[in-house]
Enzyme design. Structure first.
Site, PDB file in Angstrom:
ATOM      1  N   GLY A   1       0.637  -1.046   0.563  1.00 24.81           N
ATOM      2  CA  GLY A   1       0.232   0.210  -0.024  1.00 24.81           C
ATOM      3  C   GLY A   1       1.355   1.020  -0.095  1.00 24.81           C
ATOM      4  O   GLY A   1       0.368   1.944  -0.256  1.00 24.81           O
ATOM      5  N   CYS A   2       1.602   0.800   1.232  1.00 28.22           N
ATOM      6  CA  CYS A   2       2.620   2.440   1.092  1.00 28.22           C
ATOM      7  C   CYS A   2       3.999   2.518  -0.475  1.00 28.22           C
ATOM      8  O   CYS A   2       3.957   3.759  -0.992  1.00 28.22           O
ATOM      9  CB  CYS A   2       4.025   2.251   2.025  1.00 28.22           C
ATOM     10  SG  CYS A   2       3.051   1.851   3.397  1.00 28.22           S
ATOM     11  N   THR A   3       4.197   1.322  -1.520  1.00 25.43           N
ATOM     12  CA  THR A   3       4.534   2.046  -2.185  1.00 25.43           C
ATOM     13  C   THR A   3       3.641   1.685  -3.560  1.00 25.43           C
ATOM     14  O   THR A   3       3.764   3.125  -4.091  1.00 25.43           O
ATOM     15  CB  THR A   3       5.153   0.371  -3.113  1.00 25.43           C
ATOM     16  OG1 THR A   3       5.774  -0.393  -1.849  1.00 25.43           O
ATOM     17  CG2 THR A   3       5.779   0.111  -4.304  1.00 25.43           C
TER      18      THR A   3
END
Length: 165
Positions: free
Chosen positions: A49-51
């Site tokens: 998700g952060c990527t």
């Protein structure tokens, strides 16, 4: 569990910060006076998700054309940030708040529920700060899909409200 900070209201001065990037260089909100700042808090470098969120901000041509400054912040250390930024060619600083003091101040750290388990950590949140250093809008509990476009729409609406369409 840490108690959540009171929510910042649009129009309030955004709290000043001095947080280091991957090379140890400190970034302060005052460094970007006169520009829109998109400050996004994210849980962990190089996770799915952060990527996706980082790459969406990286790839959004409208954000670039509006001249917005993008700053990511998490508890990850400088080495982790450096590797993450290099792996995905992120052109913006990733800031470290190792003790989460700043993240707590802006309400982006505390109790969160993942799959029925309550844990404490960084909450995915984004703060749009206007050229005057005041909060334009915040997104708490961000859903990554379409988020960068929502930030662009908010910048455009604020520019129009300020008479800079």
């Amino acid at each position: 569990m840490t108690e959540a900070a009171p929510r910042l209201a649009p129009g309030e001065a955004f709290p000043e910060f001095a947080l280091p990037d991957a090379s140890g260089h400190p970034h302060r909100l005052t460094d970007y006076a006169g520009r829109y700042v998109v400050l996004y808090a994210y849980p962990k470098d190089d996770t799915p998700g952060c990527t996706k969120e980082a790459c969406d901000f990286r790839d959004n041509a409208l954000l670039k054309s509006l001249g917005a400054v993008i700053l990511g912040v998490s508890r990850d250390d400088a080495e982790s940030h450096g590797q993450f930024a290099e792996k995905y060619s992120l052109p913006f600083p990733l800031l470290t708040d190792s003790d989460a003091a700043f993240l707590k101040t802006v309400g982006a750290y505390g109790a969160k529920n993942m799959y029925g388990k309550v844990t404490e950590g960084v909450k995915r949140a984004t703060f749009l700060i206007g050229p005057d250093g005041k909060l334009v809008r915040s997104w708490l509990a961000v859903k990554v899909e379409g988020h960068a476009d929502a930030v662009v729409a908010s910048i455009e609406a604020d520019r129009k409200a300020r008479g800079h369409a």
